[in-house]
Design an enzyme around this catalytic site. Structure first.
Site, PDB file in Angstrom:
ATOM      1  N   TYR A 177       1.007  -1.151   0.012  1.00  0.00           N
ATOM      2  CA  TYR A 177      -0.230  -0.087   0.196  1.00  0.00           C
ATOM      3  C   TYR A 177       0.921   1.648  -0.247  1.00  0.00           C
ATOM      4  O   TYR A 177       1.554   1.245   0.511  1.00  0.00           O
ATOM      5  CB  TYR A 177      -1.126   0.246   1.071  1.00  0.00           C
ATOM      6  CG  TYR A 177      -1.897  -1.127   1.410  1.00  0.00           C
ATOM      7  CD1 TYR A 177      -2.991  -1.370   0.867  1.00  0.00           C
ATOM      8  CD2 TYR A 177      -1.286  -1.808   2.051  1.00  0.00           C
ATOM      9  CE1 TYR A 177      -4.186  -2.280   0.972  1.00  0.00           C
ATOM     10  CE2 TYR A 177      -1.667  -3.228   2.658  1.00  0.00           C
ATOM     11  CZ  TYR A 177      -3.246  -3.647   1.656  1.00  0.00           C
ATOM     12  OH  TYR A 177      -3.852  -4.738   1.790  1.00  0.00           O
ATOM     13  N   ASP A 221      18.657 -11.304  -6.331  1.00  0.00           N
ATOM     14  CA  ASP A 221      17.360 -10.782  -6.943  1.00  0.00           C
ATOM     15  C   ASP A 221      17.995  -9.485  -7.095  1.00  0.00           C
ATOM     16  O   ASP A 221      16.940  -8.644  -7.612  1.00  0.00           O
ATOM     17  CB  ASP A 221      15.747 -10.787  -6.690  1.00  0.00           C
ATOM     18  CG  ASP A 221      14.508 -11.073  -7.092  1.00  0.00           C
ATOM     19  OD1 ASP A 221      14.910 -11.249  -8.696  1.00  0.00           O
ATOM     20  OD2 ASP A 221      13.551 -10.993  -7.044  1.00  0.00           O
TER      21      ASP A 221
END
Length: 402
Positions: free
Chosen positions: A117, A218
């Site tokens: 969010y 990553d």
């Protein structure tokens, strides 16, 4: 791992295609760690910047006065001890946890671990926007929080705050204008001065975490965030792992990260070390320089197909394979080696891209197929590309370009 070629042959292409993760229904793929059960997390584009925020040292427990059921549990100190079975997160659970301390401005597409969010802090008159990631249980997120809490580097995303409400853990981070993938898509290929500035920041971050015994696993443009080229941070440590015994000797740490940007040794399930991040950072450098041109085709069918694509597109010479013939790379993939150039010469796909000699040399060094001869982040920072000062003109992202 089978050495039999797949039915469909991968070709070098000019369109970027990230691996789709059917489990999370997100655009960009995640490979789940089959050894320790750790999943990686995807951040999304952050269209606004945030000023420095105070970093809290612990994960807070948020209590309410409504009922004992509403009270939070101790994280001890960052996540559960692995004995608790995480509950299933629903959007209502996540929203309730976030709203304990933050006002939700908007939601972003959920990642593999939970919900994300855009928020503002309750009672903060500055209305500074932050990103709040909410996940149930905190098992995986606790590891990410634990790592970020110990990081203090200008090019690593900061942990602003972390707290737990019931079984939901919320992790709060600064909000940046965009990720590097979006920036390249809008502006790329980037000017050389921006490329140098951004990559220097990334390599500085990698040198820092590698010194602390952390492998990111990553590194990709989607996990690099910026307001402007000189303000860039490496984020999303959901796939990160700690080196055993603080040594950089290659070991089997499991399969994690993104298929398209993983190093050859990680794809082959061979032992690996911090050098796996250098390979991925080399792909970031190439992507900034050439925009959409990648080493990969329009679809990726698995790690074997991906490795053969790398070997073919980089024209990997047999002598560039690891000297240890017992590795999976040698046993299953050396047969696909190509003798179209001298060993360790710059591949044609890099040379024909019209880069400066310093830039193509740096990319080629970072994409050394054998990790034993791949330089460290500190070594790369000593190359002429990064020791020379770039031009002063730096582009700042404005609303008109977003």
């Amino acid at each position: 791992m089978s050495s039999t070629p797949e039915a469909e042959t991968m070709e070098c292409g000019i369109s970027s295609s990230k691996v789709h993760d059917s489990k999370t229904n997100t655009t960009y793929g995640i490979i789940h760690n089959s050894i320790n059960g750790t999943d990686t997390t995807l951040f999304d584009t952050f269209p606004d910047s945030t000023d420095n925020a105070e970093v809290t040292g612990d994960v807070d427990d948020v209590k309410t006065e409504s009922s004992p059921e509403s009270q939070s549990e101790d994280l001890s100190p960052f996540g559960n001890d692995g004995n608790e079975s995480p509950e299933t997160v629903t959007d209502i659970d996540a929203v309730s946890a976030v709203r304990m301390q933050y006002n939700i401005v908007s939601s972003l597409p959920p990642g593999s671990e939970g919900y994300i969010y855009v928020c503002t802090k309750r009672g903060d008159n500055t209305k500074r926007k932050v990103i709040v990631k909410a996940v149930t249980g905190g098992k995986t997120l606790g590891s990410e929080i634990d790592i970020l809490k110990k990081m203090s580097h200008r090019s690593i995303i900061r942990l602003v705050h972390a707290y737990r409400w019931k079984s939901t853990v919320c992790m709060v981070m600064p909000k940046y204008k965009c990720d590097l993938f979006t920036y390249i898509d809008i502006m790329g290929p980037l000017p050389l001065n921006q490329i140098i500035t951004i990559e220097r920041g990334l390599l500085g971050a990698l040198a820092y975490i590698h010194e602390k015994g952390i492998i990111h696993r990553d590194v990709k443009t989607e996990n690099i965030f910026l307001d402007k080229p000189e303000n860039v941070v490496l984020g999303d440590f959901g796939a990160a792992c700690k080196l055993d015994e603080h040594t950089d000797k290659p070991k089997c740490y499991g399969w994690s990260g993104t298929l398209e940007t993983n190093s050859p040794e990680l794809l082959a399930l061979d032992p690996y070390c911090t050098k796996t991040d250098i390979w991925s950072a080399g792909l970031v450098l190439f992507e900034m320089s050439v925009k959409n041109i990648t080493f990969f085709g329009k679809q990726v069918n698995g790690s074997g197909s991906q490795l053969r694509s790398i070997i073919r597109c980089l024209q990997v010479h047999p002598l560039e394979f690891p000297q240890n013939n017992s590795t999976n790379l040698c046993k299953h993939f050396k047969q696909y080696a190509i003798q179209l150039r001298h060993p360790y010469a710059i591949p044609q796909i890099i040379r024909k891209s019209g880069m400066t000699m310093d830039l193509e040399y740096a990319i080629a060094k970072m994409l050394t197929f054998d990790q034993e001869f791949r330089p460290s982040a500190q070594d790369i920072l000593m190359l002429p590309l990064f020791t020379k000062e770039p031009a002063d003109a730096l582009y700042t992202i404005t609303a008109a370009h977003m």
